[in-house]
Design a protein around this motif. Structure first.
Motif, PDB file in Angstrom:
ATOM      1  N   ALA A  24       0.821  -1.214   0.000  1.00 27.11           N
ATOM      2  CA  ALA A  24       0.000   0.000   0.000  1.00 27.11           C
ATOM      3  C   ALA A  24       0.855   1.264   0.000  1.00 27.11           C
ATOM      4  CB  ALA A  24      -0.922  -0.005   1.215  1.00 27.11           C
ATOM      5  N   LEU A  25       1.960   1.244   0.733  1.00 26.05           N
ATOM      6  CA  LEU A  25       2.785   2.445   0.858  1.00 26.05           C
ATOM      7  C   LEU A  25       3.685   2.667  -0.350  1.00 26.05           C
ATOM      8  CD1 LEU A  25       3.864   2.341   4.622  1.00 26.05           C
ATOM      9  CD2 LEU A  25       1.872   3.422   3.578  1.00 26.05           C
ATOM     10  N   ARG A  26       4.130   1.591  -0.963  1.00 28.71           N
ATOM     11  CA  ARG A  26       5.075   1.732  -2.077  1.00 28.71           C
ATOM     12  C   ARG A  26       4.447   2.337  -3.323  1.00 28.71           C
ATOM     13  NH1 ARG A  26       7.942  -3.865  -0.400  1.00 28.71           N
ATOM     14  NH2 ARG A  26       9.696  -2.960   0.756  1.00 28.71           N
ATOM     15  N   VAL A  27       3.135   2.406  -3.351  1.00 31.19           N
ATOM     16  CA  VAL A  27       2.450   3.059  -4.470  1.00 31.19           C
ATOM     17  C   VAL A  27       2.737   4.559  -4.463  1.00 31.19           C
ATOM     18  CG1 VAL A  27       0.186   3.589  -5.456  1.00 31.19           C
ATOM     19  CG2 VAL A  27       0.626   1.319  -4.506  1.00 31.19           C
ATOM     20  N   GLU A  28       2.970   5.103  -3.261  1.00 29.64           N
ATOM     21  CA  GLU A  28       3.215   6.539  -3.113  1.00 29.64           C
ATOM     22  C   GLU A  28       4.681   6.863  -3.418  1.00 29.64           C
ATOM     23  OE1 GLU A  28       0.664   8.646  -2.415  1.00 29.64           O
ATOM     24  OE2 GLU A  28      -0.555   6.816  -2.560  1.00 29.64           O
ATOM     25  N   LYS A  29       4.902   7.813  -4.314  1.00 27.74           N
ATOM     26  CA  LYS A  29       6.264   8.139  -4.742  1.00 27.74           C
ATOM     27  C   LYS A  29       7.099   8.776  -3.636  1.00 27.74           C
ATOM     28  CE  LYS A  29       5.089   8.656  -9.624  1.00 27.74           C
ATOM     29  NZ  LYS A  29       5.058   9.566 -10.806  1.00 27.74           N
ATOM     30  N   ASP A  30       6.410   9.410  -2.657  1.00 29.04           N
ATOM     31  CA  ASP A  30       7.170  10.084  -1.598  1.00 29.04           C
ATOM     32  C   ASP A  30       7.357   9.207  -0.362  1.00 29.04           C
ATOM     33  OD1 ASP A  30       4.466  10.163  -0.921  1.00 29.04           O
ATOM     34  OD2 ASP A  30       4.691  11.999   0.252  1.00 29.04           O
ATOM     35  N   LEU A  31       6.966   7.924  -0.451  1.00 29.40           N
ATOM     36  CA  LEU A  31       7.137   7.001   0.670  1.00 29.40           C
ATOM     37  C   LEU A  31       7.988   5.812   0.236  1.00 29.40           C
ATOM     38  CD1 LEU A  31       3.506   6.830   2.137  1.00 29.40           C
ATOM     39  CD2 LEU A  31       5.362   8.356   2.811  1.00 29.40           C
ATOM     40  N   LEU A  83       4.646   6.412  14.830  1.00 23.46           N
ATOM     41  CA  LEU A  83       3.206   6.453  14.586  1.00 23.46           C
ATOM     42  C   LEU A  83       2.643   5.085  14.944  1.00 23.46           C
ATOM     43  CD1 LEU A  83       0.600   7.730  13.429  1.00 23.46           C
ATOM     44  CD2 LEU A  83       1.338   6.931  11.166  1.00 23.46           C
ATOM     45  N   MET A  84       1.774   5.042  15.946  1.00 19.72           N
ATOM     46  CA  MET A  84       1.176   3.776  16.361  1.00 19.72           C
ATOM     47  C   MET A  84       0.044   3.413  15.411  1.00 19.72           C
ATOM     48  SD  MET A  84       1.917   1.718  18.928  1.00 19.72           S
ATOM     49  CE  MET A  84       2.601   2.833  20.142  1.00 19.72           C
ATOM     50  N   LEU A  85       0.048   2.172  14.945  1.00 19.42           N
ATOM     51  CA  LEU A  85      -1.022   1.653  14.092  1.00 19.42           C
ATOM     52  C   LEU A  85      -1.570   0.414  14.781  1.00 19.42           C
ATOM     53  CD1 LEU A  85      -2.560   1.753  11.352  1.00 19.42           C
ATOM     54  CD2 LEU A  85      -0.805   0.220  10.453  1.00 19.42           C
ATOM     55  N   SER A  86      -2.797   0.506  15.286  1.00 23.41           N
ATOM     56  CA  SER A  86      -3.302  -0.569  16.137  1.00 23.41           C
ATOM     57  C   SER A  86      -4.801  -0.770  15.977  1.00 23.41           C
ATOM     58  CB  SER A  86      -2.986  -0.249  17.607  1.00 23.41           C
ATOM     59  OG  SER A  86      -3.524  -1.228  18.470  1.00 23.41           O
ATOM     60  N   GLY A 113      -5.654   5.897   2.643  1.00 28.43           N
ATOM     61  CA  GLY A 113      -5.351   7.316   2.527  1.00 28.43           C
ATOM     62  C   GLY A 113      -5.091   7.977   3.866  1.00 28.43           C
ATOM     63  N   GLU A 114      -5.818   7.542   4.898  1.00 22.98           N
ATOM     64  CA  GLU A 114      -5.618   8.127   6.224  1.00 22.98           C
ATOM     65  C   GLU A 114      -4.260   7.736   6.796  1.00 22.98           C
ATOM     66  OE1 GLU A 114      -7.396   8.106  10.776  1.00 22.98           O
ATOM     67  OE2 GLU A 114      -8.574   7.166   9.180  1.00 22.98           O
ATOM     68  N   ILE A 115      -3.870   6.484   6.595  1.00 28.31           N
ATOM     69  CA  ILE A 115      -2.571   6.026   7.092  1.00 28.31           C
ATOM     70  C   ILE A 115      -1.442   6.815   6.425  1.00 28.31           C
ATOM     71  CG2 ILE A 115      -0.988   4.062   7.226  1.00 28.31           C
ATOM     72  CD1 ILE A 115      -3.491   2.253   7.352  1.00 28.31           C
ATOM     73  N   ILE A 116      -1.570   7.021   5.125  1.00 27.00           N
ATOM     74  CA  ILE A 116      -0.556   7.786   4.389  1.00 27.00           C
ATOM     75  C   ILE A 116      -0.528   9.232   4.879  1.00 27.00           C
ATOM     76  CG2 ILE A 116       0.011   8.723   2.108  1.00 27.00           C
ATOM     77  CD1 ILE A 116      -1.095   6.015   0.985  1.00 27.00           C
ATOM     78  N   GLN A 117      -1.703   9.809   5.083  1.00 27.94           N
ATOM     79  CA  GLN A 117      -1.791  11.175   5.603  1.00 27.94           C
ATOM     80  C   GLN A 117      -1.118  11.277   6.970  1.00 27.94           C
ATOM     81  OE1 GLN A 117      -5.834  12.497   6.171  1.00 27.94           O
ATOM     82  NE2 GLN A 117      -5.241  14.456   7.072  1.00 27.94           N
ATOM     83  N   ALA A 118      -1.338  10.267   7.811  1.00 23.40           N
ATOM     84  CA  ALA A 118      -0.758  10.264   9.154  1.00 23.40           C
ATOM     85  C   ALA A 118       0.766  10.175   9.094  1.00 23.40           C
ATOM     86  CB  ALA A 118      -1.323   9.098   9.957  1.00 23.40           C
ATOM     87  N   ILE A 119       1.286   9.332   8.210  1.00 20.64           N
ATOM     88  CA  ILE A 119       2.743   9.199   8.064  1.00 20.64           C
ATOM     89  C   ILE A 119       3.355  10.531   7.647  1.00 20.64           C
ATOM     90  CG2 ILE A 119       4.580   8.133   6.687  1.00 20.64           C
ATOM     91  CD1 ILE A 119       2.817   5.604   6.564  1.00 20.64           C
ATOM     92  N   ARG A 120       2.740  11.176   6.687  1.00 22.81           N
ATOM     93  CA  ARG A 120       3.254  12.467   6.215  1.00 22.81           C
ATOM     94  C   ARG A 120       3.195  13.525   7.313  1.00 22.81           C
ATOM     95  NH1 ARG A 120      -0.016  11.804   0.554  1.00 22.81           N
ATOM     96  NH2 ARG A 120       1.606  10.689  -0.626  1.00 22.81           N
ATOM     97  N   ALA A 121       2.116  13.505   8.089  1.00 18.96           N
ATOM     98  CA  ALA A 121       1.975  14.483   9.175  1.00 18.96           C
ATOM     99  C   ALA A 121       3.060  14.285  10.232  1.00 18.96           C
ATOM    100  CB  ALA A 121       0.591  14.360   9.811  1.00 18.96           C
ATOM    101  N   PHE A 129      -4.052  11.747  14.951  1.00 14.32           N
ATOM    102  CA  PHE A 129      -4.873  10.743  15.627  1.00 14.32           C
ATOM    103  C   PHE A 129      -6.102  10.456  14.778  1.00 14.32           C
ATOM    104  CE2 PHE A 129      -2.438  12.828  18.894  1.00 14.32           C
ATOM    105  CZ  PHE A 129      -2.057  11.794  19.739  1.00 14.32           C
ATOM    106  N   SER A 130      -6.463   9.188  14.684  1.00 14.93           N
ATOM    107  CA  SER A 130      -7.694   8.837  13.981  1.00 14.93           C
ATOM    108  C   SER A 130      -8.865   9.582  14.612  1.00 14.93           C
ATOM    109  CB  SER A 130      -7.947   7.325  14.055  1.00 14.93           C
ATOM    110  OG  SER A 130      -7.101   6.625  13.164  1.00 14.93           O
ATOM    111  N   PRO A 131      -9.888   9.900  13.822  1.00 15.07           N
ATOM    112  CA  PRO A 131     -11.043  10.636  14.347  1.00 15.07           C
ATOM    113  C   PRO A 131     -11.604  10.005  15.624  1.00 15.07           C
ATOM    114  CG  PRO A 131     -11.205  10.445  11.973  1.00 15.07           C
ATOM    115  CD  PRO A 131     -10.029   9.608  12.384  1.00 15.07           C
ATOM    116  N   GLY A 132     -11.814  10.832  16.624  1.00 19.93           N
ATOM    117  CA  GLY A 132     -12.393  10.372  17.884  1.00 19.93           C
ATOM    118  C   GLY A 132     -11.378  10.006  18.945  1.00 19.93           C
ATOM    119  N   LEU A 133     -10.130   9.732  18.546  1.00 20.43           N
ATOM    120  CA  LEU A 133      -9.142   9.276  19.526  1.00 20.43           C
ATOM    121  C   LEU A 133      -8.640  10.402  20.423  1.00 20.43           C
ATOM    122  CD1 LEU A 133      -6.999   6.624  17.626  1.00 20.43           C
ATOM    123  CD2 LEU A 133      -9.156   6.374  18.865  1.00 20.43           C
TER     124      LEU A 133
END
Length: 209
Positions: A24-31, A83-86, A113-121, A129-133
């Motif tokens: 999933a991540l290797r599709v993105e050129k900046d990751l 970045l915690m992914l759980s 898309g959210e995971i990629i956004q989080a990595i970039r942030a 943080f995921s919504p609500g956390l």
């Protein structure tokens, strides 16, 4: 001039999860996935060798959990961005991760898309943080904390031990155990010990055994 890709270290004890994330991540050129690890020891070794920009870390690992692994990593490398992914969304899980130094917490149910956004942030020096956390984290700050001793009592209660057995294991009287249980009920707003155990597991105060 071409900008260097964000180097990501994937840490999860399930090989297929790591494979899926890598694809999933290797599709993105900046990751760029620079390394993978299945436990804390492998993570530390991979970090020393590859110096990734972001560590994408699961909570449940053999040995030290995600929060403990984060603390060990940042003790050795204070600038590490984690970045915690759980799949775990208890307020205590999030609190412990942040206290250990994680810059963000994303649920495994999140879209790609959210995971990629989080990595970039996180790479950019921000938190995510995921919504609500974040709301859970703020709510936790208003709650009365369970003490280490109360947590020990809860762990024993979750194992099915009666008050006398808990007292014998912890070296305290049965009457003292009852006092601890009463405090736990009040702090967790629990009806009884079974309800207290359910709440404690859901919030991440104790782990399911």
């Amino acid at each position: 001039m071409k900008t260097a890709a964000i180097g990501v270290l994937l840490v999860d004890d399930h090989f297929m999860v790591r494979r899926g994330l890598a694809v999933a991540l290797r599709v993105e050129k900046d990751l760029a996935v620079v390394a993978e690890a299945g436990n804390c020891e492998e993570m530390l070794a991979a970090y020393r060798q590859h110096r990734p920009d972001v560590v994408l870390l699961d909570w449940r690992l053999p040995g030290p959990n995600g929060a403990e692994a984060t603390a060990l990593l940042r003790e050795e490398h204070p600038g590490a961005r984690v970045l915690m992914l759980s799949a775990l969304d208890g307020d205590e899980h999030i609190h412990l991760a942040v206290r250990a130094g994680a810059a963000g917490y994303v649920l495994k149910s999140a879209e790609r898309g959210e995971i990629i956004q989080a990595i970039r942030a996180v790479h950019g020096g921000k938190s995510y943080f995921s919504p609500g956390l974040e709301a859970l984290l703020h709510d936790r700050a208003r709650k009365v904390e369970i003490s280490p001793r109360e947590r020990e009592v809860l762990v024993r209660a979750a194992a099915g031990e009666r008050n006398k057995e808990i007292g014998d294991h912890l070296g305290i009287s049965e009457a003292t155990v009852k006092v601890f249980m009463a405090r736990i009920f009040q702090k967790l707003d629990a009806r009884d010990r079974a309800h207290a155990v359910v709440i404690a597991i859901k919030r991440g105060i104790i782990d399911p055994s």
